[in-house]
Design a protein around this motif. Structure first.
Motif, mmCIF file in Angstrom:
data_model
loop_
_atom_site.group_PDB
_atom_site.id
_atom_site.type_symbol
_atom_site.label_atom_id
_atom_site.label_comp_id
_atom_site.label_asym_id
_atom_site.label_seq_id
_atom_site.Cartn_x
_atom_site.Cartn_y
_atom_site.Cartn_z
ATOM 1 N N PRO A 10 93.127 16.430 -76.963
ATOM 2 C CA PRO A 10 94.214 17.229 -77.514
ATOM 3 C C PRO A 10 95.377 17.370 -76.538
ATOM 4 N N ALA A 11 95.870 16.268 -76.017
ATOM 5 C CA ALA A 11 96.984 16.312 -75.066
ATOM 6 C C ALA A 11 98.273 16.647 -75.802
ATOM 7 N N ASP A 12 99.280 17.144 -75.049
ATOM 8 C CA ASP A 12 100.548 17.431 -75.692
ATOM 9 C C ASP A 12 101.248 16.121 -76.024
ATOM 10 N N PRO A 13 102.219 16.143 -76.946
ATOM 11 C CA PRO A 13 102.846 14.902 -77.426
ATOM 12 C C PRO A 13 103.455 14.045 -76.329
ATOM 13 N N ARG A 16 100.719 12.262 -74.429
ATOM 14 C CA ARG A 16 100.149 11.229 -75.284
ATOM 15 C C ARG A 16 101.100 10.034 -75.371
ATOM 16 N N ARG A 17 102.380 10.318 -75.501
ATOM 17 C CA ARG A 17 103.370 9.236 -75.580
ATOM 18 C C ARG A 17 103.344 8.398 -74.308
ATOM 19 N N GLN A 18 103.252 9.036 -73.158
ATOM 20 C CA GLN A 18 103.215 8.296 -71.900
ATOM 21 C C GLN A 18 101.934 7.480 -71.781
ATOM 22 N N ALA A 19 100.817 8.032 -72.246
ATOM 23 C CA ALA A 19 99.565 7.280 -72.211
ATOM 24 C C ALA A 19 99.643 6.062 -73.123
ATOM 25 N N ASP A 20 100.266 6.218 -74.281
ATOM 26 C CA ASP A 20 100.448 5.078 -75.185
ATOM 27 C C ASP A 20 101.352 4.028 -74.556
ATOM 28 N N GLN A 21 102.404 4.469 -73.895
ATOM 29 C CA GLN A 21 103.300 3.535 -73.211
ATOM 30 C C GLN A 21 102.544 2.758 -72.139
ATOM 31 N N ALA A 22 101.716 3.460 -71.390
ATOM 32 C CA ALA A 22 100.940 2.800 -70.335
ATOM 33 C C ALA A 22 99.973 1.798 -70.945
ATOM 34 N N TYR A 23 99.324 2.196 -72.039
ATOM 35 C CA TYR A 23 98.387 1.291 -72.701
ATOM 36 C C TYR A 23 99.106 0.037 -73.188
ATOM 37 N N SER A 48 103.363 1.576 -60.158
ATOM 38 C CA SER A 48 104.679 1.081 -59.764
ATOM 39 C C SER A 48 105.268 0.153 -60.822
ATOM 40 N N GLN A 49 104.444 -0.732 -61.372
ATOM 41 C CA GLN A 49 104.933 -1.708 -62.347
ATOM 42 C C GLN A 49 105.314 -1.071 -63.672
ATOM 43 N N THR A 50 104.575 -0.061 -64.095
ATOM 44 C CA THR A 50 104.868 0.567 -65.379
ATOM 45 C C THR A 50 105.902 1.682 -65.270
ATOM 46 N N GLY A 51 106.059 2.232 -64.065
ATOM 47 C CA GLY A 51 106.973 3.354 -63.898
ATOM 48 C C GLY A 51 106.434 4.644 -64.485
ATOM 49 N N LEU A 52 105.115 4.678 -64.716
ATOM 50 C CA LEU A 52 104.478 5.856 -65.300
ATOM 51 C C LEU A 52 103.548 6.495 -64.277
ATOM 52 N N GLY A 53 103.109 7.698 -64.561
ATOM 53 C CA GLY A 53 102.309 8.448 -63.603
ATOM 54 C C GLY A 53 100.854 8.033 -63.578
ATOM 55 N N ARG A 54 100.135 8.614 -62.640
ATOM 56 C CA ARG A 54 98.726 8.279 -62.446
ATOM 57 C C ARG A 54 97.877 8.637 -63.667
ATOM 58 N N THR A 55 98.143 9.805 -64.257
ATOM 59 C CA THR A 55 97.316 10.245 -65.386
ATOM 60 C C THR A 55 97.435 9.321 -66.590
ATOM 61 N N PRO A 56 98.657 8.983 -67.078
ATOM 62 C CA PRO A 56 98.719 8.058 -68.219
ATOM 63 C C PRO A 56 98.161 6.679 -67.917
ATOM 64 N N VAL A 57 98.340 6.201 -66.689
ATOM 65 C CA VAL A 57 97.783 4.899 -66.323
ATOM 66 C C VAL A 57 96.262 4.949 -66.353
ATOM 67 N N GLU A 59 94.435 6.997 -68.153
ATOM 68 C CA GLU A 59 94.033 7.092 -69.563
ATOM 69 C C GLU A 59 94.037 5.701 -70.196
ATOM 70 N N ALA A 60 95.084 4.927 -69.895
ATOM 71 C CA ALA A 60 95.191 3.583 -70.455
ATOM 72 C C ALA A 60 94.052 2.697 -69.960
ATOM 73 N N LEU A 61 93.713 2.812 -68.686
ATOM 74 C CA LEU A 61 92.623 2.010 -68.141
ATOM 75 C C LEU A 61 91.298 2.354 -68.811
ATOM 76 N N MET A 62 91.072 3.634 -69.091
ATOM 77 C CA MET A 62 89.848 4.039 -69.779
ATOM 78 C C MET A 62 89.765 3.398 -71.155
ATOM 79 N N ARG A 63 90.875 3.360 -71.857
ATOM 80 C CA ARG A 63 90.886 2.761 -73.195
ATOM 81 C C ARG A 63 90.658 1.249 -73.115
ATOM 82 N N LEU A 64 91.193 0.628 -72.098
ATOM 83 C CA LEU A 64 91.011 -0.809 -71.933
ATOM 84 C C LEU A 64 89.579 -1.150 -71.541
#
Length: 223
Positions: A10-13, A16-23, A48-57, A59-64
Motif C-alpha cells: 500500500p505505498a503512496d502513489p 509506486r510511480r517511481q517503483a514502476d519507473q525503475a521496473y 545512477s543509471q536510472t536516476g531513481l532512489g534506492r527504494t524504488p530500485v 522494489e524493481a529488483l524484487m519484482r524482477l
C-alpha cells in the motif's frame, strides 16, 4: 506490458510511480542486453543509471526476481538470468496458451480508447521496422503489450505472461540478426486490428500466428 503492483504493497502513489519507473527501466535494460545474461547486479550503478532512489530500485529488483529475470546466486548476490536455448521453445508453447486467452478477452473487453491506442502502437512498430529503428520497435512492442494486458482485464493471466514476454523479447534482441523485423511488425498489427475490431476468434488466430513466428525464429537460432 502492464506492471503488477501487488509486490509494492500500500505505498503512496508517488513511491509506486517511481517503483514502476525503475521496473520499466531495468526490464528494458535486461531485454535489450544492456544488462547482459550472467551479469552481476550492482545496486549503486542501477541507481545512477536510472536516476531513481534506492527504494524504488530495490522494489524493481524484487519484482524482477519474481519474474525469473534476476536470480539470487549463493555467495555471488543477484545476477541477470541466463538465456536458456533448450527451454525457450517450451516457454513459447506455454505463452501461446496465455496469449490466446488474453487476445480473445481483450477483443471483448477493450475500451474504445484502448482499441485506438493498440492500433497506434502497432502502426509505430511497423513504421519503426520499415525505418530499421530497433529501439522504436521494441519500445512500441512493450507499450502494445501493456495495453493488451490492461484491456483483457485479467490480472492473473497478464501477471503470468509478462515474464514470458520479456524472455521472448530478450531472446529476440540477442539473436535479432536471424529475425524478420517487418514480418514481426505485421503480425503485431494483425493482432491489434483483430482486437480493435472486437473479433475474439480472429484475435486468437493472430496470437497463434505471432507465437508461430516466435517459435520459427527460436528454432532457427537453436538449429
Amino acid at each position: 506490458m502492464p506492471q503488477v503492483d501487488d509486490h509494492l504493497g500500500p505505498a503512496d502513489p508517488e513511491k509506486r510511480r517511481q517503483a514502476d519507473q525503475a521496473y520499466d527501466a531495468l526490464e528494458s535494460m535486461i531485454a535489450t542486453l544492456q544488462l547482459k545474461p550472467g551479469a552481476a547486479i550492482v545496486e549503486a550503478e542501477l541507481i545512477s543509471q536510472t536516476g531513481l532512489g534506492r527504494t524504488p530500485v530495490r522494489e524493481a529488483l524484487m519484482r524482477l526476481v519474481s519474474c525469473g529475470l534476476i536470480v539470487q546466486q549463493a555467495r555471488r548476490g543477484l545476477q541477470v538470468s541466463e538465456i536458456r536455448l533448450a527451454e525457450h521453445l517450451d516457454l513459447i508453447e506455454a505463452r501461446r496458451v496465455l496469449e490466446r486467452l488474453i487476445a480473445s478477452m481483450a477483443a471483448r473487453r477493450a475500451t474504445p480508447p484502448q482499441r485506438q491506442d493498440l492500433l497506434a502502437c502497432a502502426q509505430t512498430m511497423l513504421s519503426s521496422a520499415e525505418a530499421g529503428d530497433l529501439h522504436g520497435y521494441m519500445h512500441a512492442d512493450q507499450a502494445l503489450d501493456r495495453i493488451i494486458h490492461a484491456a483483457c482485464r485479467n490480472p492473473a493471466a497478464a501477471a503470468a505472461v509478462v515474464p514470458m514476454a520479456i524472455q521472448c523479447r530478450r531472446f529476440w534482441y540477442a539473436y535479432q540478426h536471424q529475425g524478420d523485423l517487418l514480418r514481426g511488425a505485421q503480425l503485431h498489427l494483425d493482432l491489434a486490428q483483430a482486437i480493435a475490431a472486437a473479433q475474439a476468434e480472429a484475435a486468437q488466430t493472430a496470437a497463434d500466428a505471432l507465437m508461430d513466428y516466435l517459435r520459427g525464429f527460436a528454432q532457427a537460432v537453436i538449429d
